[in-house]
Write a protein that holds these residues in place. Structure first.
Motif, PDB file in Angstrom:
ATOM      1  N   PHE A 238       0.848  -1.190   0.000  1.00  0.00           N
ATOM      2  CA  PHE A 238       0.000   0.000   0.000  1.00  0.00           C
ATOM      3  C   PHE A 238       0.888   1.247   0.000  1.00  0.00           C
ATOM      4  CE2 PHE A 238      -2.200  -3.387   2.118  1.00  0.00           C
ATOM      5  CZ  PHE A 238      -3.544  -3.246   1.813  1.00  0.00           C
ATOM      6  N   SER A 239       0.552   2.211  -0.851  1.00  0.00           N
ATOM      7  CA  SER A 239       1.134   3.551  -0.759  1.00  0.00           C
ATOM      8  C   SER A 239      -0.033   4.532  -0.714  1.00  0.00           C
ATOM      9  CB  SER A 239       2.043   3.842  -1.956  1.00  0.00           C
ATOM     10  OG  SER A 239       1.315   3.832  -3.170  1.00  0.00           O
ATOM     11  N   LEU A 240      -0.164   5.254   0.382  1.00  0.00           N
ATOM     12  CA  LEU A 240      -1.352   6.070   0.628  1.00  0.00           C
ATOM     13  C   LEU A 240      -0.969   7.529   0.852  1.00  0.00           C
ATOM     14  CD1 LEU A 240      -3.222   3.726   3.148  1.00  0.00           C
ATOM     15  CD2 LEU A 240      -3.298   3.688   0.633  1.00  0.00           C
ATOM     16  N   HIS A 241      -1.675   8.427   0.158  1.00  0.00           N
ATOM     17  CA  HIS A 241      -1.569   9.869   0.368  1.00  0.00           C
ATOM     18  C   HIS A 241      -2.749  10.304   1.239  1.00  0.00           C
ATOM     19  CE1 HIS A 241       1.303  10.240  -3.036  1.00  0.00           C
ATOM     20  NE2 HIS A 241       0.514   9.393  -3.668  1.00  0.00           N
ATOM     21  N   MET A 249       3.189   4.011   3.823  1.00  0.00           N
ATOM     22  CA  MET A 249       3.561   2.825   3.072  1.00  0.00           C
ATOM     23  C   MET A 249       3.457   1.613   3.989  1.00  0.00           C
ATOM     24  SD  MET A 249       5.964   0.286   2.495  1.00  0.00           S
ATOM     25  CE  MET A 249       7.472   0.813   3.303  1.00  0.00           C
ATOM     26  N   LEU A 250       2.783   0.566   3.514  1.00  0.00           N
ATOM     27  CA  LEU A 250       2.678  -0.688   4.262  1.00  0.00           C
ATOM     28  C   LEU A 250       2.956  -1.860   3.334  1.00  0.00           C
ATOM     29  CD1 LEU A 250      -0.575  -0.267   6.415  1.00  0.00           C
ATOM     30  CD2 LEU A 250       1.790  -0.062   7.178  1.00  0.00           C
ATOM     31  N   TYR A 251       3.619  -2.857   3.878  1.00  0.00           N
ATOM     32  CA  TYR A 251       3.895  -4.109   3.178  1.00  0.00           C
ATOM     33  C   TYR A 251       3.380  -5.260   4.045  1.00  0.00           C
ATOM     34  CZ  TYR A 251       7.200  -4.399  -0.850  1.00  0.00           C
ATOM     35  OH  TYR A 251       7.797  -4.438  -2.076  1.00  0.00           O
ATOM     36  N   ARG A 252       2.688  -6.226   3.428  1.00  0.00           N
ATOM     37  CA  ARG A 252       2.413  -7.517   4.059  1.00  0.00           C
ATOM     38  C   ARG A 252       2.967  -8.589   3.142  1.00  0.00           C
ATOM     39  NH1 ARG A 252      -3.203 -10.856   5.330  1.00  0.00           N
ATOM     40  NH2 ARG A 252      -3.237 -10.966   3.059  1.00  0.00           N
ATOM     41  N   PHE A 263       5.473  -4.671   7.765  1.00  0.00           N
ATOM     42  CA  PHE A 263       6.271  -3.499   8.111  1.00  0.00           C
ATOM     43  C   PHE A 263       5.756  -2.312   7.301  1.00  0.00           C
ATOM     44  CE2 PHE A 263       8.381  -5.293   4.441  1.00  0.00           C
ATOM     45  CZ  PHE A 263       8.774  -4.192   3.697  1.00  0.00           C
ATOM     46  N   GLY A 264       6.197  -1.124   7.661  1.00  0.00           N
ATOM     47  CA  GLY A 264       5.738   0.057   6.945  1.00  0.00           C
ATOM     48  C   GLY A 264       6.465   1.307   7.387  1.00  0.00           C
ATOM     49  N   ASN A 265       5.906   2.447   6.977  1.00  0.00           N
ATOM     50  CA  ASN A 265       6.516   3.732   7.278  1.00  0.00           C
ATOM     51  C   ASN A 265       5.431   4.802   7.212  1.00  0.00           C
ATOM     52  OD1 ASN A 265       8.388   5.708   7.770  1.00  0.00           O
ATOM     53  ND2 ASN A 265       9.391   5.600   5.776  1.00  0.00           N
ATOM     54  N   GLY A 279       4.330  -5.205  15.232  1.00  0.00           N
ATOM     55  CA  GLY A 279       3.420  -4.956  16.343  1.00  0.00           C
ATOM     56  C   GLY A 279       2.688  -3.631  16.271  1.00  0.00           C
ATOM     57  N   ASP A 280       3.108  -2.764  15.348  1.00  0.00           N
ATOM     58  CA  ASP A 280       2.476  -1.450  15.207  1.00  0.00           C
ATOM     59  C   ASP A 280       1.289  -1.464  14.251  1.00  0.00           C
ATOM     60  OD1 ASP A 280       4.566  -0.355  16.767  1.00  0.00           O
ATOM     61  OD2 ASP A 280       5.817  -0.092  14.973  1.00  0.00           O
ATOM     62  N   ILE A 281       1.111  -2.575  13.512  1.00  0.00           N
ATOM     63  CA  ILE A 281       0.200  -2.587  12.370  1.00  0.00           C
ATOM     64  C   ILE A 281      -0.861  -3.659  12.539  1.00  0.00           C
ATOM     65  CG2 ILE A 281       0.056  -2.865   9.862  1.00  0.00           C
ATOM     66  CD1 ILE A 281       3.160  -2.290   9.848  1.00  0.00           C
ATOM     67  N   ARG A 282      -2.104  -3.272  12.317  1.00  0.00           N
ATOM     68  CA  ARG A 282      -3.197  -4.246  12.181  1.00  0.00           C
ATOM     69  C   ARG A 282      -3.762  -4.081  10.780  1.00  0.00           C
ATOM     70  NH1 ARG A 282      -6.178  -2.860  17.951  1.00  0.00           N
ATOM     71  NH2 ARG A 282      -4.393  -3.421  19.295  1.00  0.00           N
ATOM     72  N   LEU A 283      -3.572  -5.101   9.968  1.00  0.00           N
ATOM     73  CA  LEU A 283      -3.957  -5.061   8.566  1.00  0.00           C
ATOM     74  C   LEU A 283      -4.769  -6.304   8.254  1.00  0.00           C
ATOM     75  CD1 LEU A 283      -3.628  -3.899   5.639  1.00  0.00           C
ATOM     76  CD2 LEU A 283      -1.525  -5.256   5.495  1.00  0.00           C
ATOM     77  N   ALA A 284      -5.961  -6.119   7.696  1.00  0.00           N
ATOM     78  CA  ALA A 284      -6.826  -7.272   7.439  1.00  0.00           C
ATOM     79  C   ALA A 284      -7.674  -7.040   6.195  1.00  0.00           C
ATOM     80  CB  ALA A 284      -7.730  -7.547   8.632  1.00  0.00           C
TER      81      ALA A 284
END
Length: 350
Positions: A238-241, A249-252, A263-265, A279-284
């Motif tokens: 994901f790349s989100l503005h 930015m998120l990667y799974r 991980f992401g930024n 541990g910072d991310i909940r993605l579903a």
């Protein structure tokens, strides 16, 4: 994005999207002992690092853009150039060159999806990258200019074409830890930086119809020699503005045992980084759509409790399937929830 490490030589040459499980998705889990490793502590140098890194096996230059026309209709475009070294020491002149170059281009509207692929051999002028002045090209597809200033990108394929002017309003961003982006618990990694602050303006051509557009664009640069672990089957990127000026930015990375690597930024409006760990991310995924015989997630929830973000992501066009040599889903998304915005989603290995 990355477009993202996508392809290796076998897939580029055969157009096959199945690889032995021991090699990971698209062969990106193959061992790479004869190529340069990714190690912590690299000092990035620009514009030199905009150019090729021939000691590494895989790299790419990747642009996505979220666009709208005067009536508010939404579009997305993708431009990607991949370099894959078929052997160590591939960077030789003429036909002795062992680099394979591949271009992917896509255009997505609310109701249509277009995609194209082109490939070529290095060393003969058909494809390549220069760092200063920066230019990345394959055939007549091109990304060129100043990645911290003004640049342009263009491509075309069956039924579509685009040309966009890009203007950077913020700095380059090192992803991961100082530009080293770890992709697995066993240590596979890439060097990875982005330019998430492009304003875009230009024109699309859709089956002969010209559509002036403007919006936001994102550039990703990665290089590695073994991008994935052997048990990683694909990824969701994901790349989100966000409307408040932040970028996410998120990667799974999906693993065979179901213990996916996250991980992401979170990037502030001034370019400051907040690296995000598992541990910072909940993605579903919340719902799927059947496209090209696959069930693909097209609605997602993203929660970052420590950042007070609770987002819902939905595809602009659920049929944004890139029907290329190695097929994958890639297209623009809408962002709702505690923040609004637009972005891009890439999903491989489905």
């Amino acid at each position: 994005m990355n477009a993202r490490a996508l392809l290796v030589a076998l897939l580029l040459l055969t157009g096959c999207d199945k690889q032995p499980a021991s090699e990971g998705f698209a062969g990106l889990g193959q061992g790479s002992e004869d190529f340069a490793p990714v190690v912590p502590g690299k000092v990035f140098s620009f514009p030199a690092d905009h150019g090729p890194h021939p000691d590494f096996r895989i790299e790419w230059w990747y642009v996505t853009a979220n666009l709208s026309d005067a009536e508010g209709h939404q579009y997305g475009v993708q431009w990607t150039l991949f370099r894959n070294a078929l052997r160590p020491g591939a960077d030789q002149p003429g036909w002795g060159n062992g680099n394979l170059w591949l271009g992917h281009a896509g255009l997505t509207s609310e109701t249509r999806q277009f995609s194209a692929q082109t490939q070529g051999r290095g060393g003969v002028g058909q494809a390549g990258v220069t760092a200063a002045p920066f230019s990345a090209w394959i055939d007549d597809w091109r990304l060129s200019g100043d990645l911290t200033g003004r640049a342009e990108v263009q491509a075309k394929g069956p039924g579509f074409a685009y040309r966009l002017d890009l203007a950077a309003t913020g700095p380059l961003v090192l992803q991961g830890e100082g530009g080293v982006s770890r992709k697995s618990a066993s240590g596979q990694a890439s060097y990875y930086y982005s330019q998430p602050f492009f304003q875009a303006q230009g024109e699309l051509q859709i089956e002969g119809r010209r559509v002036p557009v403007k919006g936001l664009a994102w550039l990703d640069r990665e290089w590695s020699s073994q991008h994935l672990a052997a048990d990683q089957l694909g990824w969701d990127w994901f790349s989100l503005h966000l409307d408040d000026g932040r970028q996410l930015m998120l990667y799974r990375l999906r693993q065979a045992d179901g213990q996916h690597y996250l991980f992401g930024n979170l990037i502030a409006a001034d370019g400051h980084n907040q690296p995000l760990h598992p541990g910072d991310i909940r993605l579903a995924p919340e719902s799927t759509h059947r496209v090209a015989g696959r069930e693909v997630p097209v609605r997602w929830s993203i929660t970052l409790p420590g950042q007070h973000l609770d987002l819902r992501i939905a595809a602009v066009n659920p049929d944004a399937w890139m029907a290329l040599g190695t097929p994958y889903w890639e297209g623009p998304v809408r962002v709702e929830g505690s923040a609004k915005g637009v972005g891009y989603l890439e999903m491989t290995g489905y």
